[in-house]
Write a protein that holds these residues in place. Structure first.
Motif, short mmCIF file in Angstrom:
data_model
loop_
_atom_site.label_atom_id
_atom_site.label_comp_id
_atom_site.label_asym_id
_atom_site.label_seq_id
_atom_site.Cartn_x
_atom_site.Cartn_y
_atom_site.Cartn_z
N ASP A 404 3.17 -12.69 15.35
CA ASP A 404 1.93 -12.26 14.66
C ASP A 404 2.12 -10.91 14.00
OD1 ASP A 404 2.18 -10.85 17.02
OD2 ASP A 404 0.03 -10.71 17.37
N GLU A 405 3.36 -10.58 13.67
CA GLU A 405 3.66 -9.27 13.10
C GLU A 405 4.01 -9.40 11.63
OE1 GLU A 405 5.65 -5.62 15.29
OE2 GLU A 405 7.20 -6.95 14.49
N PHE A 406 3.31 -8.64 10.80
CA PHE A 406 3.56 -8.60 9.37
C PHE A 406 4.05 -7.19 9.01
CE2 PHE A 406 0.62 -12.03 10.01
CZ PHE A 406 0.97 -12.99 9.07
N ALA A 407 4.60 -7.08 7.83
CA ALA A 407 5.06 -5.77 7.34
C ALA A 407 4.69 -5.65 5.88
CB ALA A 407 6.56 -5.61 7.53
N VAL A 408 4.45 -4.43 5.46
CA VAL A 408 4.10 -4.14 4.07
C VAL A 408 4.98 -3.00 3.59
CG1 VAL A 408 2.28 -3.38 2.50
CG2 VAL A 408 1.73 -4.93 4.39
N LEU A 409 5.47 -3.13 2.38
CA LEU A 409 6.21 -2.06 1.72
C LEU A 409 5.45 -1.69 0.47
CD1 LEU A 409 8.76 -0.30 1.14
CD2 LEU A 409 9.70 -2.29 -0.06
N THR A 410 5.05 -0.44 0.37
CA THR A 410 4.32 0.00 -0.82
C THR A 410 5.01 1.22 -1.43
OG1 THR A 410 2.20 0.77 -1.69
CG2 THR A 410 2.72 1.41 0.56
N ARG A 411 5.02 1.24 -2.75
CA ARG A 411 5.61 2.35 -3.47
C ARG A 411 4.54 3.31 -4.00
NH1 ARG A 411 8.94 -2.04 -4.43
NH2 ARG A 411 11.18 -1.68 -4.26
N GLU A 412 3.36 3.25 -3.43
CA GLU A 412 2.32 4.21 -3.79
C GLU A 412 2.79 5.60 -3.37
OE1 GLU A 412 -0.08 3.43 -5.57
OE2 GLU A 412 -0.14 1.25 -5.40
N GLY A 413 2.90 6.51 -4.33
CA GLY A 413 3.51 7.80 -4.06
C GLY A 413 2.75 8.65 -3.06
N ALA A 414 1.43 8.71 -3.19
CA ALA A 414 0.63 9.59 -2.33
C ALA A 414 0.38 8.91 -0.99
CB ALA A 414 -0.68 9.94 -3.01
N GLU A 415 0.46 9.71 0.09
CA GLU A 415 0.22 9.16 1.42
C GLU A 415 -1.21 8.66 1.54
OE1 GLU A 415 1.37 11.81 4.50
OE2 GLU A 415 3.42 12.08 3.73
N ALA A 416 -2.14 9.31 0.86
CA ALA A 416 -3.53 8.88 0.91
C ALA A 416 -3.69 7.49 0.29
CB ALA A 416 -4.42 9.89 0.18
N ASP A 417 -2.93 7.23 -0.79
CA ASP A 417 -3.00 5.91 -1.41
C ASP A 417 -2.44 4.84 -0.48
OD1 ASP A 417 -4.10 7.01 -3.68
OD2 ASP A 417 -2.15 7.26 -4.68
N ALA A 418 -1.34 5.17 0.21
CA ALA A 418 -0.76 4.22 1.16
C ALA A 418 -1.72 3.96 2.30
CB ALA A 418 0.57 4.75 1.69
N TYR A 419 -2.41 5.01 2.75
CA TYR A 419 -3.38 4.86 3.83
C TYR A 419 -4.52 3.95 3.39
CZ TYR A 419 -6.00 6.26 8.00
OH TYR A 419 -6.66 6.26 9.19
N ALA A 420 -4.91 4.08 2.12
CA ALA A 420 -5.98 3.23 1.59
C ALA A 420 -5.55 1.77 1.57
CB ALA A 420 -6.36 3.69 0.19
N VAL A 421 -4.26 1.52 1.25
CA VAL A 421 -3.75 0.15 1.29
C VAL A 421 -3.83 -0.40 2.71
CG1 VAL A 421 -1.68 -1.28 1.00
CG2 VAL A 421 -2.25 0.45 -0.71
N ALA A 422 -3.51 0.44 3.70
CA ALA A 422 -3.57 0.00 5.09
C ALA A 422 -5.00 -0.35 5.50
CB ALA A 422 -3.00 1.09 6.01
N GLU A 423 -5.96 0.47 5.09
CA GLU A 423 -7.35 0.18 5.40
C GLU A 423 -7.80 -1.11 4.72
OE1 GLU A 423 -9.22 1.37 7.50
OE2 GLU A 423 -8.93 3.52 7.82
N GLN A 424 -7.33 -1.31 3.48
CA GLN A 424 -7.67 -2.54 2.77
C GLN A 424 -7.10 -3.76 3.50
OE1 GLN A 424 -6.19 -2.69 -1.25
NE2 GLN A 424 -7.24 -4.61 -1.73
N LEU A 425 -5.89 -3.62 4.03
CA LEU A 425 -5.28 -4.70 4.78
C LEU A 425 -6.13 -5.09 5.99
CD1 LEU A 425 -1.47 -3.84 4.91
CD2 LEU A 425 -2.44 -6.02 4.18
N ARG A 426 -6.59 -4.08 6.72
CA ARG A 426 -7.41 -4.36 7.91
C ARG A 426 -8.70 -5.07 7.52
NH1 ARG A 426 -9.65 -1.00 11.19
NH2 ARG A 426 -9.30 -2.36 12.99
N GLY A 427 -9.26 -4.68 6.39
CA GLY A 427 -10.48 -5.33 5.93
C GLY A 427 -10.24 -6.78 5.56
N VAL A 428 -9.12 -7.03 4.88
CA VAL A 428 -8.78 -8.41 4.49
C VAL A 428 -8.59 -9.29 5.73
CG1 VAL A 428 -6.95 -9.81 3.45
CG2 VAL A 428 -7.79 -7.78 2.26
N ILE A 429 -7.88 -8.75 6.73
CA ILE A 429 -7.61 -9.52 7.93
C ILE A 429 -8.89 -9.78 8.73
CG2 ILE A 429 -6.43 -9.44 10.18
CD1 ILE A 429 -4.20 -7.84 8.74
N ALA A 430 -9.81 -8.82 8.70
CA ALA A 430 -11.02 -8.94 9.50
C ALA A 430 -12.03 -9.93 8.94
CB ALA A 430 -11.68 -7.56 9.64
#
Length: 773
Positions: A404-430
């Motif tokens: 049940d483990e997934f991985a994501v690779l993002t080239r979004e330069g800013a850490e805040a943008d990457a964090y936003a992608v992570a939050e979006q992932l949690r929303g999609v899964i929920a």
């Protein structure tokens, strides 16, 4: 064998030097004018020196067979080939030279023609010993080359031969037997060169010299005989001596350091060229009266080339499909772990600022346990597609690592943008998922690691993203970025990490070896390589104390390479002094997911010349289960290369029976916890049943951690094949282990008694993973 293991005895080295020197000097005596205005047969020179070169060559081949176990049958046949020539020549020189009428064919031809079946047999046996498997397309390349050469040779020499023989069948058959046999030898060598992309190694080049010079000499003989210009003791006679003399030189070259089949443009260049020439021969045959057999050979060449093209197209499609399948998760259709790691490596190599995320579904096990694995698989498919559709882009890759483990690779330069992608992932899964009339809601935890701040290798980034994911689970935050200060022992671990880097870079780690003894013969069958580190201030550290730090810092690859280097070097030294003791090295999870693992291991074999069978690779079932999609193809490839694979710590994991059925295993290592109470009815039943299952699946069963003679004898009665443990040998440095191996090899008889190296007992751990002394 390589530079550290291949040893040529001094007497053989001198003979190997003398053969080409004498052969060339003899060839000089056959040049026009050296023996007078006309060539003249000189008994001591032609029957003595000339044939002496051939006899010496045969002796080199037969000595190779007698003194070196590998490829013995091949070199016996290759050594008999020159002797067949000598028999034919002796008969000719003793009976026919100087005769008024020389019969043709004669008994001498029987010996000369006998050279070729012996050569072909020897070459085929040598090919089988050095190459594991040959695809149909490569056989077609060989046949294409053989028929193409036959067509070309026939177009050049067959017509004058047929004119000479005027229909006398014995003479026709004898004249044709030589070039046809030459082409048989050439066809085998064509296959060898195709298999190795025309870089087969020195011994094969010398054997190719033998084939080409024999073919040239036999063809010139036919042409000279047709023209009536052949004379005894002429320059042409040097060809057969120079060709067969090279056989002995080939016997004592270092064998090729790899047996891998290689293909490239060179593999098809010669067959393609010959097929073009054969097309020209067919065209010439339509305009001029070429013999029918020549046209048939040309037609066969063109047809075989067409079949080869068909196979190439089929193989290309199969290869493309296999590459896609090897990088795709079977359940979700997402990129799998291998594909993901390759993408991370590519991004790091390009210098992009990247973020690695590990996504774990919370309480997914409850879904499987309560609703069944089929529903769990359906849920993973829905979430995988949803994440890829909603988050995936040209800058963000979504992959499934396993379970049940997934991985994501993002080239979004800013850490805040990457964090936003992570939050979006949690929303999609929920978001709710409806399956079979049920509405499921799943939470997730996401851990992030940023490059280059948190690491510059994929191993370090994945380890730290994983640590961040667990921090998110513990803290209930859902998303967490890696923070080194959150490590409880952060300062101590950083200091240990710095020291470990220095130890790896300066070669301060060492490997101890624990021999494995057969319960059938009491011989040493292998030795497990166990890494040790004597820290400058902390003393001897067990692998359990520093391996987690190495994994987290992305040093596990470097650590495995260091152990492989030392272990293969030592195994090569043992081979050099006649101690045939393979070494066993453990592989970690990160090794099994490394796309370069096969090349890394092959590099150590190439450097030392160690055959694949002398390096056993050990894995644990839990390690493989975690990275199954990537590990299984890797293990199958290692086994295809000739390595033995051992399943370590068997009996400690929940997936033991699955592992036996699925993994390509040669050796089953019973964990010490399984045999601890051997002698009790329950334990004996478990051990006997496991041994029976292992044997039924073609595995050897090894019991590790054996500490008493009573346990050893009990395991012998229960059917175990071999044992490892303190009762016989403690892990010891290479020098002490070598002393033990010499002593065991020198015993007149083998009796199973304890033979313990007197050294301080090492701390417990497991091989490259941790010492199992």
């Amino acid at each position: 064998m390589g530079r550290t293991t291949w040893h040529v005895p001094r007497a053989i080295a001198l003979l190997r030097l003398a053969v080409p020197v004498v052969a060339v000097l003899y060839a000089v005596t056959l040049l026009p004018g050296v023996r007078g205005p006309q060539p003249v047969f000189v008994g001591w020179l032609d029957s003595g020196v000339g044939l002496g070169v051939v006899v010496a060559s045969a002796a080199l081949c037969l000595l190779r067979a007698a003194l070196v176990g590998a490829e013995r049958r091949a070199w016996i046949f290759l050594g008999l080939a020159p002797l067949a020539y000598v028999c034919g020549d002796l008969y000719y020189n003793a009976v026919l030279v100087g005769a008024d009428v020389v019969p043709y064919p004669s008994w001498g031809d029987l010996g000369w023609i006998g050279v070729y079946p012996l050569l072909v047999t020897g070459l085929v046996l040598l090919l089988r010993a050095r190459v594991a498997g040959v695809r149909a397309s490569l056989w077609l390349d060989s046949l294409t080359g053989g028929f193409g050469a036959a067509a070309l040779l026939g177009a050049l020499v067959l017509r004058p031969v047929l004119e000479l023989t005027q229909g006398r069948l014995p003479v026709v058959l004898t004249n044709l037997a030589y070039p046809v046999a030459d082409l048989g030898v050439l066809a085998v060598l064509m296959l060898v060169f195709n298999l190795h992309a025309w870089r087969p190694g020195r011994s094969w080049w010398l054997l190719a010299w033998v084939a080409v010079v024999l073919l040239g000499s036999d063809s010139l003989y036919l042409l000279q005989t047709a023209a009536g210009t052949y004379v005894d003791a002429g320059p042409l006679d040097a060809g057969w001596i120079l060709a067969l003399g090279a056989l002995g030189l080939a016997a004592w070259q270092r064998p090729p350091r790899t047996t891998a089949v290689r293909e490239g443009s060179a593999s098809i260049a010669v067959p393609a060229t010959l097929s073009v020439l054969s097309t020209g021969i067919l065209f010439a045959g339509a305009l001029h009266a070429l013999p029918l057999v020549v046209c048939l050979a040309g037609l066969a060449t063109v047809l075989l080339a067409s079949a080869r093209l068909f196979f190439a197209l089929v193989e290309s499609r199969r290869l493309a499909a296999a590459r896609l399948e090897a990088r795709t998760d079977e359940l979700t259709g997402l990129p799998n772990r291998r594909s993901y790691l390759e993408s991370v490596q590519a991004a790091l190599h390009a210098g992009d600022p990247v973020t690695v995320m590990i996504v774990d579904l919370d309480r997914f096990k409850q879904v499987n346990d309560s609703l069944g694995h089929a529903v769990g698989d359906d849920l993973l498919q829905v979430l995988g597609r949803r994440m890829a559709a909603r988050v995936g882009s040209d800058r963000t890759l979504v992959a499934r690592l396993g379970g049940d483990e997934f991985a994501v690779l993002t080239r979004e330069g800013a850490e805040a943008d990457a964090y936003a992608v992570a939050e979006q992932l949690r929303g999609v899964i929920a978001e709710p998922v409806e399956l079979g009339g049920l509405v499921l809601r799943v939470d997730s935890s996401v851990g992030l690691a940023h490059a280059p701040r948190d690491g510059t290798t994929w191993e370090a980034l994945l380890a730290r993203a994983d640590a961040a994911m667990y921090a998110a689970k513990r803290g209930g935050t859902g998303v967490a970025q890696y923070d080194a200060t959150r490590d409880a022992d952060g300062v101590d671990r950083l200091a240990l990490l710095a020291d470990l880097r220095v130890a790896l870079e300066t070669g301060r780690l060492e490997v101890h070896y624990q021999p494995v003894r057969s319960l059938h013969t009491d011989h040493v069958t292998s030795a497990e390589a166990l890494v040790r580190w004597t820290h400058p201030t902390r003393g001897l550290l067990s692998p359990a104390e520093f391996l987690p730090v190495a994994v987290e810092a992305g040093l596990s690859r470097m650590l495995t390479d260091e152990v492989l280097r030392m272990a293969t070097d030592q195994a090569a030294r043992w081979h050099a002094e006649g101690l045939d003791v393979p070494v066993a090295v453990n592989l970690s999870e990160s090794d099994l997911t490394d796309p370069d693992l096969l090349d890394r291991i092959a590099g150590h074999r190439t450097r030392t010349g160690l055959p694949a069978r002398s390096l056993t690779l050990e894995i644990t079932e839990s390690t493989v289960a975690a990275v199954m999609d990537t590990a299984l193809p890797t293990l199958e490839a290692l086994r295809t290369q000739g390595h033995l694979l051992a399943l370590d710590d068997f009996g400690t994991g929940y997936s033991s029976l699955w592992a036996l059925r699925t993994l390509p295993i040669d050796v089953l290592k019973l964990d010490r916890s399984v045999i601890r109470a051997v002698g009790s009815p329950a334990t004996d039943a478990v051990v006997a049943g496991t041994v029976s299952v292992g044997h039924a699946l073609g595995m050897r069963v090894l019991a590790e951690g054996v500490e008493t003679v009573a346990d050893l004898e009990a395991l012998r009665l229960l059917g175990c094949d071999s044992v490892q443990g303190f009762v016989l040998h403690r892990p010891a440095p290479a020098l002490q282990t070598t002393t033990v191996l010499r002593a065991l090899a020198a015993r007149p008889t083998a009796t199973p008694v304890p033979a313990v190296v007197t050294l301080p007992a090492p701390r417990q751990g497991s091989g490259v993973i941790a010492s199992r002394g």
